[in-house]
Design a protein around this motif. Structure first.
Motif, short mmCIF file in Angstrom:
data_model
loop_
_atom_site.label_atom_id
_atom_site.label_comp_id
_atom_site.label_asym_id
_atom_site.label_seq_id
_atom_site.Cartn_x
_atom_site.Cartn_y
_atom_site.Cartn_z
N ALA A 44 0.82 -1.20 0.00
CA ALA A 44 0.00 0.00 0.00
C ALA A 44 0.86 1.26 0.00
CB ALA A 44 -0.91 0.00 1.21
N THR A 45 0.59 2.11 -0.93
CA THR A 45 1.23 3.42 -0.99
C THR A 45 0.14 4.44 -0.72
OG1 THR A 45 2.84 2.69 -2.62
CG2 THR A 45 2.50 5.05 -2.42
N TYR A 65 14.67 -0.12 -3.43
CA TYR A 65 16.03 -0.18 -3.96
C TYR A 65 17.05 0.27 -2.92
CZ TYR A 65 14.18 -0.70 -8.76
OH TYR A 65 13.56 -1.13 -9.89
N TYR A 66 16.72 1.34 -2.21
CA TYR A 66 17.64 1.86 -1.19
C TYR A 66 17.77 0.87 -0.02
CZ TYR A 66 19.81 4.88 2.26
OH TYR A 66 20.67 5.39 3.21
N GLU A 67 16.66 0.35 0.46
CA GLU A 67 16.69 -0.59 1.58
C GLU A 67 17.43 -1.88 1.25
OE1 GLU A 67 12.60 -1.04 2.74
OE2 GLU A 67 12.62 0.82 3.91
N ARG A 68 17.40 -2.29 0.01
CA ARG A 68 18.09 -3.52 -0.41
C ARG A 68 19.56 -3.27 -0.75
NH1 ARG A 68 13.52 -6.33 -4.30
NH2 ARG A 68 12.03 -6.73 -2.63
N GLY A 69 19.98 -2.01 -0.68
CA GLY A 69 21.38 -1.69 -0.96
C GLY A 69 21.69 -1.57 -2.43
N LEU A 70 20.66 -1.53 -3.26
CA LEU A 70 20.87 -1.42 -4.70
C LEU A 70 21.13 0.03 -5.11
CD1 LEU A 70 17.99 -3.78 -5.86
CD2 LEU A 70 20.43 -4.31 -5.69
N TRP A 71 20.63 0.97 -4.30
CA TRP A 71 20.82 2.40 -4.56
C TRP A 71 21.54 3.03 -3.38
CZ3 TRP A 71 16.47 5.67 -7.17
CH2 TRP A 71 16.18 5.15 -8.43
N ASN A 104 6.68 6.65 -7.67
CA ASN A 104 7.90 5.84 -7.60
C ASN A 104 8.46 5.67 -6.20
OD1 ASN A 104 8.34 5.26 -10.46
ND2 ASN A 104 8.55 7.45 -10.65
N TYR A 105 7.76 6.18 -5.19
CA TYR A 105 8.25 6.13 -3.82
C TYR A 105 8.61 4.70 -3.39
CZ TYR A 105 8.28 6.10 1.26
OH TYR A 105 8.63 5.89 2.56
N ASP A 106 7.68 3.78 -3.55
CA ASP A 106 7.93 2.40 -3.10
C ASP A 106 9.13 1.78 -3.80
OD1 ASP A 106 5.90 2.18 -1.19
OD2 ASP A 106 4.42 1.57 -2.68
N LYS A 107 9.26 2.03 -5.08
CA LYS A 107 10.38 1.48 -5.86
C LYS A 107 11.71 2.02 -5.34
CE LYS A 107 9.78 1.39 -10.24
NZ LYS A 107 9.65 1.76 -11.66
N VAL A 108 11.79 3.35 -5.17
CA VAL A 108 13.03 3.97 -4.70
C VAL A 108 13.36 3.49 -3.29
CG1 VAL A 108 14.15 6.16 -4.14
CG2 VAL A 108 12.75 5.98 -6.20
N GLU A 158 12.34 10.80 4.29
CA GLU A 158 11.68 9.63 4.86
C GLU A 158 12.45 8.35 4.54
OE1 GLU A 158 7.29 7.60 4.43
OE2 GLU A 158 7.47 9.75 4.05
N ILE A 159 12.96 8.24 3.34
CA ILE A 159 13.68 7.04 2.91
C ILE A 159 15.08 6.97 3.53
CG2 ILE A 159 14.75 5.89 0.91
CD1 ILE A 159 12.35 7.02 -0.76
N VAL A 160 15.82 8.06 3.44
CA VAL A 160 17.23 8.08 3.83
C VAL A 160 17.40 8.39 5.33
CG1 VAL A 160 19.45 9.24 3.40
CG2 VAL A 160 17.94 8.69 1.50
N GLY A 161 16.47 9.15 5.88
CA GLY A 161 16.59 9.50 7.30
C GLY A 161 17.45 10.72 7.55
N GLU A 162 17.72 11.46 6.49
CA GLU A 162 18.53 12.68 6.59
C GLU A 162 17.82 13.79 5.84
OE1 GLU A 162 22.42 11.98 5.02
OE2 GLU A 162 22.84 10.36 6.42
N GLU A 163 18.11 15.02 6.23
CA GLU A 163 17.52 16.17 5.57
C GLU A 163 18.05 16.28 4.14
OE1 GLU A 163 17.40 21.00 6.14
OE2 GLU A 163 17.63 19.72 7.90
#
Length: 60
Positions: A8-9, A23-29, A16-20, A50-55
């Motif tokens: 659910a998004t 990818y980031y969580e799996r270490g691909l990006w 593209n939020y879920d895709k990005v 939200e994804i990276v945890g940094e400003e």
């Protein structure tokens, strides 16, 4: 109907939020790649944070 349930998004997230995020969580990006996704308008600055945890900081 037995089918694959899509993650659910919320309406608050970009297409593209879920895709990005995935990818980031799996270490691909890397963070730089997620940053570039903002520049390409795939995700928003808030979603980057939200994804990276940094400003998000625009490049000079």
């Amino acid at each position: 109907m037995a089918g694959r349930v899509k993650a659910a998004t919320t309406a608050a997230h970009s297409k593209n939020y879920d895709k990005v995020r995935r990818y980031y969580e799996r270490g691909l990006w890397t963070k730089a790649m997620v940053h570039r996704a903002v520049a390409c308008k795939w995700i928003t600055c808030d979603e980057y944070e939200e994804i990276v945890g940094e400003e998000y900081a625009e490049e000079a």
